[in-house]
Structures are given as C-alpha cells and as structure tokens.
Design a protein around this motif. Structure first.
Motif, PDB file in Angstrom:
ATOM      1  N   VAL A   1       0.869  -1.186   0.000  1.00 15.27           N
ATOM      2  CA  VAL A   1       0.000   0.000   0.000  1.00 15.27           C
ATOM      3  C   VAL A   1       0.900   1.228   0.000  1.00 15.27           C
ATOM      4  O   VAL A   1       1.884   1.289   0.747  1.00 15.27           O
ATOM      5  N   ARG A   2       0.548   2.195  -0.849  1.00 14.37           N
ATOM      6  CA  ARG A   2       1.293   3.453  -0.898  1.00 14.37           C
ATOM      7  C   ARG A   2       0.473   4.532  -0.208  1.00 14.37           C
ATOM      8  O   ARG A   2      -0.687   4.753  -0.525  1.00 14.37           O
ATOM      9  N   ILE A   3       1.097   5.208   0.752  1.00 11.51           N
ATOM     10  CA  ILE A   3       0.441   6.258   1.535  1.00 11.51           C
ATOM     11  C   ILE A   3       1.063   7.595   1.179  1.00 11.51           C
ATOM     12  O   ILE A   3       2.293   7.741   1.193  1.00 11.51           O
ATOM     13  N   VAL A   4       0.236   8.558   0.870  1.00 11.89           N
ATOM     14  CA  VAL A   4       0.695   9.918   0.623  1.00 11.89           C
ATOM     15  C   VAL A   4       0.367  10.740   1.865  1.00 11.89           C
ATOM     16  O   VAL A   4      -0.760  10.689   2.382  1.00 11.89           O
ATOM     17  N   ALA A   5       1.334  11.491   2.364  1.00  8.29           N
ATOM     18  CA  ALA A   5       1.141  12.221   3.615  1.00  8.29           C
ATOM     19  C   ALA A   5       1.841  13.568   3.573  1.00  8.29           C
ATOM     20  O   ALA A   5       2.719  13.812   2.736  1.00  8.29           O
ATOM     21  N   ARG A   6       1.415  14.439   4.491  1.00  8.92           N
ATOM     22  CA  ARG A   6       2.100  15.714   4.732  1.00  8.92           C
ATOM     23  C   ARG A   6       2.676  15.672   6.129  1.00  8.92           C
ATOM     24  O   ARG A   6       1.930  15.551   7.113  1.00  8.92           O
ATOM     25  N   GLY A   7       3.986  15.772   6.216  1.00 11.05           N
ATOM     26  CA  GLY A   7       4.651  15.750   7.503  1.00 11.05           C
ATOM     27  C   GLY A   7       5.391  17.040   7.770  1.00 11.05           C
ATOM     28  O   GLY A   7       5.288  18.007   7.001  1.00 11.05           O
ATOM     29  N   PRO A   8       6.156  17.080   8.845  1.00  8.16           N
ATOM     30  CA  PRO A   8       6.922  18.284   9.174  1.00  8.16           C
ATOM     31  C   PRO A   8       7.862  18.715   8.048  1.00  8.16           C
ATOM     32  O   PRO A   8       8.164  19.909   7.905  1.00  8.16           O
ATOM     33  N   GLY A   9       8.322  17.768   7.239  1.00 10.73           N
ATOM     34  CA  GLY A   9       9.224  18.102   6.145  1.00 10.73           C
ATOM     35  C   GLY A   9       8.541  18.281   4.807  1.00 10.73           C
ATOM     36  O   GLY A   9       9.211  18.395   3.781  1.00 10.73           O
ATOM     37  N   GLY A  10       7.206  18.317   4.812  1.00 12.85           N
ATOM     38  CA  GLY A  10       6.466  18.476   3.565  1.00 12.85           C
ATOM     39  C   GLY A  10       5.868  17.158   3.096  1.00 12.85           C
ATOM     40  O   GLY A  10       5.678  16.222   3.874  1.00 12.85           O
ATOM     41  N   ARG A  11       5.603  17.079   1.791  1.00 17.55           N
ATOM     42  CA  ARG A  11       4.965  15.889   1.239  1.00 17.55           C
ATOM     43  C   ARG A  11       5.919  14.694   1.321  1.00 17.55           C
ATOM     44  O   ARG A  11       7.118  14.827   1.112  1.00 17.55           O
ATOM     45  N   GLU A  12       5.355  13.508   1.644  1.00 18.07           N
ATOM     46  CA  GLU A  12       6.150  12.296   1.676  1.00 18.07           C
ATOM     47  C   GLU A  12       5.291  11.103   1.289  1.00 18.07           C
ATOM     48  O   GLU A  12       4.057  11.170   1.321  1.00 18.07           O
ATOM     49  N   GLU A  13       5.949  10.029   0.888  1.00 20.87           N
ATOM     50  CA  GLU A  13       5.267   8.776   0.585  1.00 20.87           C
ATOM     51  C   GLU A  13       5.802   7.688   1.503  1.00 20.87           C
ATOM     52  O   GLU A  13       6.999   7.631   1.792  1.00 20.87           O
ATOM     53  N   ILE A  14       4.884   6.851   1.959  1.00 26.19           N
ATOM     54  CA  ILE A  14       5.241   5.748   2.840  1.00 26.19           C
ATOM     55  C   ILE A  14       4.644   4.482   2.229  1.00 26.19           C
ATOM     56  O   ILE A  14       3.512   4.493   1.740  1.00 26.19           O
ATOM     57  N   ARG A  15       5.391   3.402   2.268  1.00 28.68           N
ATOM     58  CA  ARG A  15       4.859   2.123   1.803  1.00 28.68           C
ATOM     59  C   ARG A  15       4.799   1.136   2.961  1.00 28.68           C
ATOM     60  O   ARG A  15       5.664   1.141   3.844  1.00 28.68           O
ATOM     61  N   ALA A  16       3.785   0.291   2.940  1.00 26.55           N
ATOM     62  CA  ALA A  16       3.625  -0.746   3.956  1.00 26.55           C
ATOM     63  C   ALA A  16       2.938  -1.940   3.315  1.00 26.55           C
ATOM     64  O   ALA A  16       2.204  -1.800   2.330  1.00 26.55           O
TER      65      ALA A  16
END
Length: 372
Positions: A131-146
């Motif tokens: 699964v690919r997760i698109v997120a906004r974190g303290p450093g800006g846009r990021e992608e996480i996979r799990a």
C-alpha cells in the motif's frame, strides 16, 4: 517498509499497534495531531476488551489506574428501578474499568511503537503487494509504503477509504453537556432517567465522577450553567461544573471494512452514540480481533478468516448502533404521563431475566468479539 502501518494514534490504533508489536510484527503508526490525544469522552473499558488487552500487557497497566465498576443503577424520581450487576457476570473481568481517556492513551503509548506525530495522511492507494500512503509531515509531502494499512483515524479519516455518501450518517438532534467533577462518592455507576432527561454519573479515579446530561435539541450557549441547572433539577446536586463542555452525536455504520490491503477499524468505520459507553470498546474489539489474523495474511497470504471477521464486526456495529439508538430515545425529556409510563415499563423490563439481559448487552457480552 513496515509490515503494518496504522493511521491514527487514538486508543484503538494504539491498542492494535501494541498487540501487533507483541506478536513480533514491524509496525508503524502515524497521527496528524502534533501530540498525544488528550480527549476525555471515552472512560469505560468493558470485560471483552480487557480480556483481549491482556495479550499486549495493557490490561494490568490499565486496571492499576482504573476504578472497577461492579455495579450500576437505573434510577428515576429518587427511586431505584433496577441494579445492574457486572460483578455477577461469569467473565475474567466482572466489572467496567473506568479511567480518563488520557490515561488509556498513556498506557497504550508505552506499549506501542513510537508514534510519528504531525503526519497527516491525505491518500491511501492499495497495490497488489503493498500500500502506498501519501502524507504531509513536518518536512512536507512524503510517501510511505507498507505491506498492510489499518485506518484507525476516527470519523475524520473516513474519506481516505470510502467515497462520499457511501457511509450514511444519521445526525441526532440531541445535545448533551458533560464534565468531570470532584465529588465524594462510591464506585457505583448511576443512570437517572428523569422527566427532564437522562443524567449519567460514573465514578473515575481520584474521587471524581463523569457527569453527562441530556440538554435538549437547541444550541447550548453556556455548557457549565446548563449542566449545573440539570444537576439541581434532576438529582438535587450542587457541584462545580466550570469545566463542562457540550457535544452532539451521530450514528453511522460502513458497508464494508476492507479494500484490498486496507482495513478500517473504530470510528472511521462506525459511530454510535456515547450514551451507553460502547463506541471505544467497539473499536477496540475491531482491532484486537483483527490482530491475530494479520501475521498469517502477511506471511502466507492467508485471508480466509478476514471474511468472517468483517461480517462479525459489522454485525456487532449494527447491534451497538441499535442499542445506542434506544438509549438515546430513552434519555430524552418526556411529558409527565409519558415519563410515568416509561418508568413503569423500564421497572418491569429490568427486573428478573430482563435485567440480566440488559447487563449482558451493556457489558458487550453479545458482541461477536466477546470470546470469554
């Protein structure tokens, strides 16, 4: 890449993370809030959830902080309608463990993997193998996979999984006021079904009680004064209500809990009125009955048990929603004649076998996750 990424670090997400960590899985957990949740609504953990929380070691830690409620009372017009005896249930935990939600979060946080706060998930895309997760974190846009994602983010994260309108939501007109107050008392929970509306009083640790009162259907401008007047009119009690807040309730049950490698639990999938205290427990049972199925899914692709899990959790959510609807209707103000009839009917229904059935229903013994 973690085995499981959990979106949401409330009690449900943290309980799942702690349980999966105890099973040896690599678990990540993110939450859009900048710090741990400090909500105060959910205070009671019922026997089925406590039994399942033993696996991660959370049950003992929670019970060390909680008040154990072994008895409840339904009252009206200063008289006892029926006693609700949790202490007579033949279960491992014959009581309701009552403690502030902040304490529950604190205990579960210590057992779960570190939470990445300030990470807001904006999209979840299920693939064949991950699964690919698109997120906004303290450093800006990021992608996480799990490998798998479990959405436990509460109602606000529902749009990550469901299209608009798929989860039909009923908005009750009822408004409530609530406060945790310092007042001497015992460890008995009391529900006062008065003509002016329900008033609930539940013990908390440290000589405090949670008070919740029905407050009509119009806008509340001063929650503290509304609760103060309700206490005086309904049970003749004077306490400091300066910390009172108001809230409304909704009812919603999603048509499904899975989409590929994405699973939804807790309020993201279903909401029930807090009158009756089953919302958080329903989510905990979602998460803690899902947990033993995930290692097999990850290691061998075994998904046979997930269909039964989903059917059972949806059936339990619908049952809890029906019970909450009845509780909400019973908690409203009534005309004098209707109040007399309601009180007489409840007194008859709650005596004998009816009282035992009500106790089992309130203690979530009919939930399909109650395996004791």
């Amino acid at each position: 890449m973690p085995d499981v990424l959990i979106v949401g670090a409330g009690p449900v997400g943290l309980a799942l993370a702690a349980d999966l960590r105890a099973r040896g899985l690599d678990v990540g957990i993110v939450d859009k809030r900048p710090a741990a949740a400090s909500g105060t609504r959910a205070i009671g953990i019922h026997s089925p959830a406590l039994a399942l929380l033993e696996g991660s070691g959370a049950a003992d830690a929670l019970l060390a902080r909680a008040v154990r409620i072994g008895r409840g009372e339904a009252r009206a017009d200063g008289r006892l309608l029926a006693a609700i005896r949790f202490d007579r249930l033949r279960v491992r935990h014959p009581y309701v463990a009552a403690l502030p939600q902040a304490d529950t979060v604190d205990v579960l946080t210590a057992l779960a993997p570190p939470v990445r706060h300030g990470v807001e998930v904006t999209a979840v895309h299920a693939g064949r193998h991950d699964v690919r997760i698109v997120a906004r974190g303290p450093g800006g846009r990021e992608e996480i996979r799990a490998a798998l994602v479990v959405v436990a983010s509460g109602w606000a994260g529902r749009e990550l999984v469901y299209r608009p309108g798929v989860v039909r939501t009923h908005h009750y007109p009822d408004r409530y006021v609530m406060a945790d107050v310092e007042t001497p008392g015992d460890a008995v929970a009391r529900v006062h079904l008065e003509r002016e509306g329900v008033l609930e009083s539940f013990p908390l640790p440290g000589g405090r009680r949670r008070l919740v009162a029905w407050a009509g259907t119009t806008q509340i401008t001063d929650a503290a004064d509304t609760l103060r007047r309700a206490l005086i009119a309904r049970i003749g009690v004077h306490v400091d209500t300066s910390t009172a807040s108001s809230f409304r309730v909704r009812r919603a049950v999603a048509p499904a809990l899975r989409r590929g490698r994405i699973v939804v639990v807790g309020d993201a999938a279903h909401e029930v009125s807090p009158i009756g205290g089953q919302g958080m427990n329903l989510g905990l049972l979602d998460a803690l009955t899902l947990a033993p199925l995930l290692p097999g899914w990850l290691r061998s692709g075994e998904t046979d048990g997930l269909g039964r899990w989903e059917a059972d959790r949806l059936a339990s959510a619908r049952h809890a929603a029906r019970l909450a609807r009845v509780n909400t209707m019973l908690g409203r103000a009534a005309a004098p004649a209707a109040h007399i009839a309601r009180t007489a009917a409840l007194r008859t229904a709650l005596r004998g076998p009816g009282g035992a059935l009500f106790t089992r229903a309130y203690a979530m013994r009919f939930d399909r996750g109650a395996l004791e």
